[in-house]
Scaffold this active site. Structure first.
Site, PDB file in Angstrom:
ATOM      1  N   ASP A  36     -14.168   7.175 -25.150  1.00 27.90           N
ATOM      2  CA  ASP A  36     -14.888   8.223 -24.426  1.00 27.90           C
ATOM      3  C   ASP A  36     -14.617   8.169 -22.925  1.00 27.90           C
ATOM      4  O   ASP A  36     -14.229   9.165 -22.313  1.00 27.90           O
ATOM      5  CB  ASP A  36     -16.409   8.056 -24.609  1.00 27.90           C
ATOM      6  CG  ASP A  36     -16.915   8.378 -26.001  1.00 27.90           C
ATOM      7  OD1 ASP A  36     -16.176   8.999 -26.799  1.00 27.90           O
ATOM      8  OD2 ASP A  36     -18.062   7.983 -26.299  1.00 27.90           O
ATOM      9  N   HIS A  58     -16.079   0.142  -5.209  1.00 31.65           N
ATOM     10  CA  HIS A  58     -15.498  -1.186  -5.393  1.00 31.65           C
ATOM     11  C   HIS A  58     -16.615  -2.190  -5.574  1.00 31.65           C
ATOM     12  O   HIS A  58     -17.600  -2.191  -4.827  1.00 31.65           O
ATOM     13  CB  HIS A  58     -14.666  -1.569  -4.166  1.00 31.65           C
ATOM     14  CG  HIS A  58     -14.176  -2.984  -4.208  1.00 31.65           C
ATOM     15  ND1 HIS A  58     -13.593  -3.536  -5.330  1.00 31.65           N
ATOM     16  CD2 HIS A  58     -14.184  -3.977  -3.276  1.00 31.65           C
ATOM     17  CE1 HIS A  58     -13.257  -4.793  -5.078  1.00 31.65           C
ATOM     18  NE2 HIS A  58     -13.606  -5.082  -3.849  1.00 31.65           N
ATOM     19  N   HIS A 111     -17.329  -6.509  -7.283  1.00 30.05           N
ATOM     20  CA  HIS A 111     -16.755  -7.719  -7.877  1.00 30.05           C
ATOM     21  C   HIS A 111     -17.573  -8.077  -9.113  1.00 30.05           C
ATOM     22  O   HIS A 111     -17.861  -9.250  -9.346  1.00 30.05           O
ATOM     23  CB  HIS A 111     -16.788  -8.886  -6.878  1.00 30.05           C
ATOM     24  CG  HIS A 111     -16.032  -8.632  -5.631  1.00 30.05           C
ATOM     25  ND1 HIS A 111     -16.591  -8.026  -4.537  1.00 30.05           N
ATOM     26  CD2 HIS A 111     -14.744  -8.867  -5.294  1.00 30.05           C
ATOM     27  CE1 HIS A 111     -15.679  -7.933  -3.569  1.00 30.05           C
ATOM     28  NE2 HIS A 111     -14.561  -8.426  -4.014  1.00 30.05           N
ATOM     29  N   TYR A 161     -20.283  18.474 -21.410  1.00 27.79           N
ATOM     30  CA  TYR A 161     -21.120  17.922 -20.367  1.00 27.79           C
ATOM     31  C   TYR A 161     -22.160  17.015 -21.016  1.00 27.79           C
ATOM     32  O   TYR A 161     -22.806  17.376 -21.979  1.00 27.79           O
ATOM     33  CB  TYR A 161     -21.859  19.010 -19.589  1.00 27.79           C
ATOM     34  CG  TYR A 161     -22.901  18.398 -18.708  1.00 27.79           C
ATOM     35  CD1 TYR A 161     -24.237  18.370 -19.106  1.00 27.79           C
ATOM     36  CD2 TYR A 161     -22.541  17.763 -17.538  1.00 27.79           C
ATOM     37  CE1 TYR A 161     -25.181  17.763 -18.321  1.00 27.79           C
ATOM     38  CE2 TYR A 161     -23.487  17.140 -16.754  1.00 27.79           C
ATOM     39  CZ  TYR A 161     -24.804  17.144 -17.146  1.00 27.79           C
ATOM     40  OH  TYR A 161     -25.744  16.509 -16.369  1.00 27.79           O
ATOM     41  N   SER A 221     -16.824  -0.586   6.042  1.00 29.97           N
ATOM     42  CA  SER A 221     -16.456  -1.635   5.075  1.00 29.97           C
ATOM     43  C   SER A 221     -15.013  -2.081   5.237  1.00 29.97           C
ATOM     44  O   SER A 221     -14.134  -1.281   5.576  1.00 29.97           O
ATOM     45  CB  SER A 221     -16.636  -1.064   3.671  1.00 29.97           C
ATOM     46  OG  SER A 221     -15.959  -1.858   2.728  1.00 29.97           O
ATOM     47  N   SER A 222     -14.765  -3.349   4.966  1.00 32.23           N
ATOM     48  CA  SER A 222     -13.384  -3.832   5.035  1.00 32.23           C
ATOM     49  C   SER A 222     -12.514  -3.218   3.935  1.00 32.23           C
ATOM     50  O   SER A 222     -11.297  -3.392   3.940  1.00 32.23           O
ATOM     51  CB  SER A 222     -13.347  -5.356   4.971  1.00 32.23           C
ATOM     52  OG  SER A 222     -13.915  -5.800   3.773  1.00 32.23           O
ATOM     53  N   HIS A 268      -9.012  -9.895  -7.828  1.00 24.67           N
ATOM     54  CA  HIS A 268      -9.881  -9.280  -6.846  1.00 24.67           C
ATOM     55  C   HIS A 268     -11.117  -8.649  -7.501  1.00 24.67           C
ATOM     56  O   HIS A 268     -12.225  -9.165  -7.347  1.00 24.67           O
ATOM     57  CB  HIS A 268      -9.056  -8.246  -6.061  1.00 24.67           C
ATOM     58  CG  HIS A 268      -9.765  -7.639  -4.895  1.00 24.67           C
ATOM     59  ND1 HIS A 268      -9.109  -6.940  -3.909  1.00 24.67           N
ATOM     60  CD2 HIS A 268     -11.063  -7.613  -4.555  1.00 24.67           C
ATOM     61  CE1 HIS A 268      -9.991  -6.528  -3.014  1.00 24.67           C
ATOM     62  NE2 HIS A 268     -11.173  -6.918  -3.381  1.00 24.67           N
ATOM     63  N   GLY A 279     -21.004  -5.640   6.115  1.00 24.36           N
ATOM     64  CA  GLY A 279     -21.930  -6.742   6.356  1.00 24.36           C
ATOM     65  C   GLY A 279     -23.396  -6.391   6.363  1.00 24.36           C
ATOM     66  O   GLY A 279     -24.226  -7.231   6.701  1.00 24.36           O
ATOM     67  N   GLY A 320     -19.907  -5.103  -2.333  1.00 29.15           N
ATOM     68  CA  GLY A 320     -19.489  -3.920  -3.070  1.00 29.15           C
ATOM     69  C   GLY A 320     -19.830  -2.698  -2.251  1.00 29.15           C
ATOM     70  O   GLY A 320     -20.710  -2.761  -1.382  1.00 29.15           O
ATOM     71  N   ASN A 321     -19.149  -1.593  -2.483  1.00 26.09           N
ATOM     72  CA  ASN A 321     -19.424  -0.410  -1.672  1.00 26.09           C
ATOM     73  C   ASN A 321     -19.055   0.872  -2.395  1.00 26.09           C
ATOM     74  O   ASN A 321     -18.264   0.877  -3.341  1.00 26.09           O
ATOM     75  CB  ASN A 321     -18.677  -0.488  -0.338  1.00 26.09           C
ATOM     76  CG  ASN A 321     -17.199  -0.700  -0.543  1.00 26.09           C
ATOM     77  OD1 ASN A 321     -16.474   0.237  -0.885  1.00 26.09           O
ATOM     78  ND2 ASN A 321     -16.735  -1.930  -0.369  1.00 26.09           N
TER      79      ASN A 321
END
Lengths: 232, 232, 232, 232
Positions: free
Chosen positions: A135, A110, A112, A229, A89-90, A175, A57, A39-40
Site C-alpha cells: 500500500d 528526517h 533517526h 483517498y 537545521s543542519s 544515517h 538545536g 529529527g526535523n
C-alpha cells in the site's frame, strides 16, 4: 531577502506553512520517532521558492510558528524575523536539494527512528513482506549511499535513490530515514509508516524468514491504495 | 436507506453503537496497537441489520460518534448523516462478511500491531506456551490465508479460520490480526491480548524454546475462564 | 464477617489499606507491566487477619478504594460493602496462601509483564549479571513450578520457591511473575524491577553471553543494599 | 558547612543549581531511561566547590529544588536545609570523584537504561556504526571496569575510561551508563543519546553485521559537530 518586504500573499503563505510545520513536529516525539532534537520536518511554501524548516538545536517542546526558519531553495536562511543566532537545521542543504530536484515533493522529513536506522546501519533494504508495505511503499524500502554533511552528497543520494523506486522513504546508509510527500503531513505519515514496517519486519526477520508478497499483489495493492483517498 | 427514516428505537440503537465504537477506538492507540489511521473497530447495531465502523483516513484524535459510518450487512454505507465524501474503512467488506456469516459475533477489530503482524509475515501461528493463552484463546492463535482487498477473500479467510479454532483472533497472512467478540469491547480486548501474547511469545522464541502448555491444561484453563465473569 | 461490625480501629485500618492498594494499582499500567485487567496488587491489613485485593475483571481506570475487595486469610471475601457480583481477583487463593504461610510478607503483586513472562515460558531463571540484581534480588530470579488455578498449587509453588531464594520475585512457569514485599509498595517495586532486569538481561542474552557477577560481589551488594534505606 | 552561612552569591548559585537539577530529573523517566528511583543527575555549583545531587530513595514525582541534596567535592552532604534522614544518592561518591578529577565536567548522569546496560552486561562497547555516533561520541562508546560501591573504584573507573576516549559516556561493566557534560543538561543529553544509539545498534547487531563508519568520516563528523552550536 527580507520576509517583511515580500508580497502580502506570500507572507500569508509563509505564515500558514510555519504554523503547519511547527504543529507537525509534535508528531515526531508523539510517534516515538525522535529523541532530544534529532529529527526535523520541512515544507515548501506554496506560491514561492521558499521552504520552512526546524531551527537547529531547539527542543520540540519549544517550537512555535515564530521560530521556524525560512530558507530559499538554495538552503539559505532569509531575514525571516528570527534572531540571526538561530540557524536552520543542519539537514537544510539536503532538504533544499530535494525541493530543487523533485518539484512534485512538497514536504521532507528526517529522523533517526530506531528500527529504520538499524536497517540503514546494515545497508539493508526493508523487504516487502507486508500488505501495508505494498500500500504505502509499493515495494521494498531502498537504501541510499553513505554520505556526510558538507556538500550536496546527502541530497543527491536521496533524490537518486527515490527516483529509482516507488517508495517515499529512503534509508540513508549508517544515517537514517528521509521521507518525502506531496506536503509535510504526507512526509510525516511516511516517516511514521517506515518505522512501523521496519519494526514489524525486523521482528519477523529475527524470528525466521518472512514470506515475500508476490510482485503482482504488490502492484495491485499499490495501484488501489494510491487511487483512493483515505484508508482503513 | 436513510437513518432519519428508521424507527426511533433503531435510531437510538445506532446512536448508542456509534458512541461505543467512537470511544473504543481510543483503546487502539492507548494500547500501542496502531499508528496513524491503521486500525479500526466495528460493532453490530443491536436490533438491526446494520453495523458501525470507522470512517476511512480519519485520524483517531478526530473520531466522534457523529463521523462513525453506518453500513448494511452487505457493507454498503447508508445515508447516515455524514458527508458523502466520508467512506467507511477499506476493511468494511471484511467486517460485513464476518457479521453476515457469524451471527454470534457482535464486534470486529483489525490492527497491524507489531508482534502479531510479525507472526503473520512468517505465516506462523502463536503457539500456546502461556496460561494466559489457554484462558483467552483456548490454544494457539491461528494463521489465515493470504488475501487482498477487492472481493470476499479476506472475510472468507477470517471466518473459515476462526470456525476451526477456539481463538477469537486470526493472523491474516502478511497482513495482520483480526479479532472478534460478542461485542466491540470484547473484540478490542482480544486485539490487546493477541499483541500482548505475541510480544511475550516472540521474546521467548528469540531466547530459546518455550515450553508448551499440555492440552489438558489448556482445556481446563479455557473452560474455567469462559465460564466465569471477569478475571485477575 | 461484616466489615461494618468490626472494631472501629480495624475498619480504619481496612480503609487505609484500600486506599493504598487502589492507588498502587496505577503503578502497574504506568510502568508498562499490564494490559487490560491482567495484574493485581494485594496487601495485608495491619492489625487484622484480612487482606485487600483488586476486584476481578475491573479495569485499572475504574478502581477506587470503594471497590477493592476485602478477604480473610482463607481467601474468602467478607461482607465489605461491595456488591456481591464483584468477586475478588482470580489470584486471591494464591495471595491468601502466601499471606498465611509467609508472615513477614505484607504485600503480593502478580503481573504478566512481557520479559519476565518470556523467561517463565522458557522455565529459565534470570541469571544475576547486573549489579542491580545483586542489590534487589540477591542473586538470580528463580522459576517456580507449573500450576494452574483450582487448588493451592500456585500459592504453594510461590512460597516454596521464595523460601529457597533471597529473591522477592518468582517466575511461575508458563504463567508470569509474582512478587512479595513487606508491604504492597515494596511488592510493586519488586514487580517493576523484575521486568526491568528481565528486559535488560534478555537483550544481553540475545546479543551474546552476559558476564556473571561473582558470588562474593553479589553477597556484598545484597548486604549493603538491604541495610540502607533508599538508594540512587 | 552550613548553606545558610555561605556568601549570598553562593547561596543564589546553589539555589539555581538545585532548580536545574530538580527539573532535569524529569527528563529521565520522560525519555524512558529509568524506573522507580534507579537513576540520578548531579551538577557542579558554579563558583563553589559543591555539587547538587538527587536524594536517595525518593521517587521522581516527589523531587523538588528543596529536597535536592548539596555535597562537597569529597561527597559529604552539607547542612543544606534538608532533613538529616535524607541522604544523597548512593552514587554520590562516584559523582564526587568525577567532579574532583575532571574540572571540565559540570554535570554527571547515571542510569540503568535498558540497551546501554545490556552492552554493559556483555562488557562490550557500542561500535560506531551510525553517523549520529560520530557526531555525539566521536567513536565507540567504551566499557569501564567492574567495580562496586564502597570505595573510589567506580569513580576511578569512570574517569580513566573517559580520559582515553572522546565519548561523554562510559558503560560500567555489569552496572550501566555514566555520562558527563559541561553541565547537567549536556550530561542528560548524552544519557538520552547513549540509550538511543545502544537500542539502534543492538537491533542492527541482532539482524546482522552493521557496517562500521570509517575513521576519517568519524573524525570529520565529530569535528564539525563539536564546533557548531545546535544540530538537526
Amino acid at each position: 531577502m527580507r520576509l517583511s518586504e515580500l508580497a502580502p500573499d506570500v507572507q500569508a503563505s509563509v505564515r500558514a506553512t510555519r504554523e503547519r510545520v511547527a504543529r507537525l513536529h509534535a508528531e515526531l516525539p508523539a510517534n516515538g520517532l525522535v529523541v532530544w532534537t534529532a529529527g526535523n520536518v520541512s515544507e515548501r511554501v506554496p506560491g514561492a521558492d521558499l521552504f520552512v524548516i526546524k531551527p537547529s538545536g531547539v527542543r520540540y517542546s519549544e517550537l512555535s510558528p515564530d521560530n521556524m526558519t525560512v530558507c530559499t531553495l538554495e538552503g539559505e536562511k532569509i531575514d525571516d524575523g528570527t534572531p540571526s543566532s538561530l540557524s536552520p537545521s543542519s539537514d537544510t542543504a539536503a532538504a533544499a536539494y530535494v525541493f530543487r530536484h523533485m518539484p512534485e515533493v512538497g514536504g521532507v522529513v528526517h529522523t533517526h527512528s530506531t528500527y529504520a536506522t538499524a536497517f540503514a546501519a546494515l545497508h539493508r533494504p526493508i523487504p516487502c513482506v507486508l500488505t501495508m508495505m505494498g500500500d504505502e511503499f509499493g515495494g521494498e524500502v531502498p537504501v541510499g549511499p553513505f554520505a556526510i554533511i558538507g556538500d550536496d552528497s546527502i541530497g543527491r543520494g536521496i533524490v537518486e535513490t527515490l527516483r529509482s523506486s516507488r517508495s517515499p522513504a529512503v534509508l540513508m546508509a549508517n544515517h537514517g530515514p528521509f521521507t518525502v510527500g506531496k506536503n509535510a503531513e504526507a512526509a510525516v505519515k511516511a516517516a511514521v509508516m517506515v518505522e512501523e514496517v521496519a519494526r514489524t519486519v525486523a521482528t519477523a526477520q529475527l524470528l525466521g524468514d518472512p514470506v515475500p508478497v508476490a510482485q503482482d499483489h504488490i502492484d495491485a495493492l499499490y495501484q488501489r491504495y494510491q487511487n483512493v483517498y483515505g484508508q482503513h
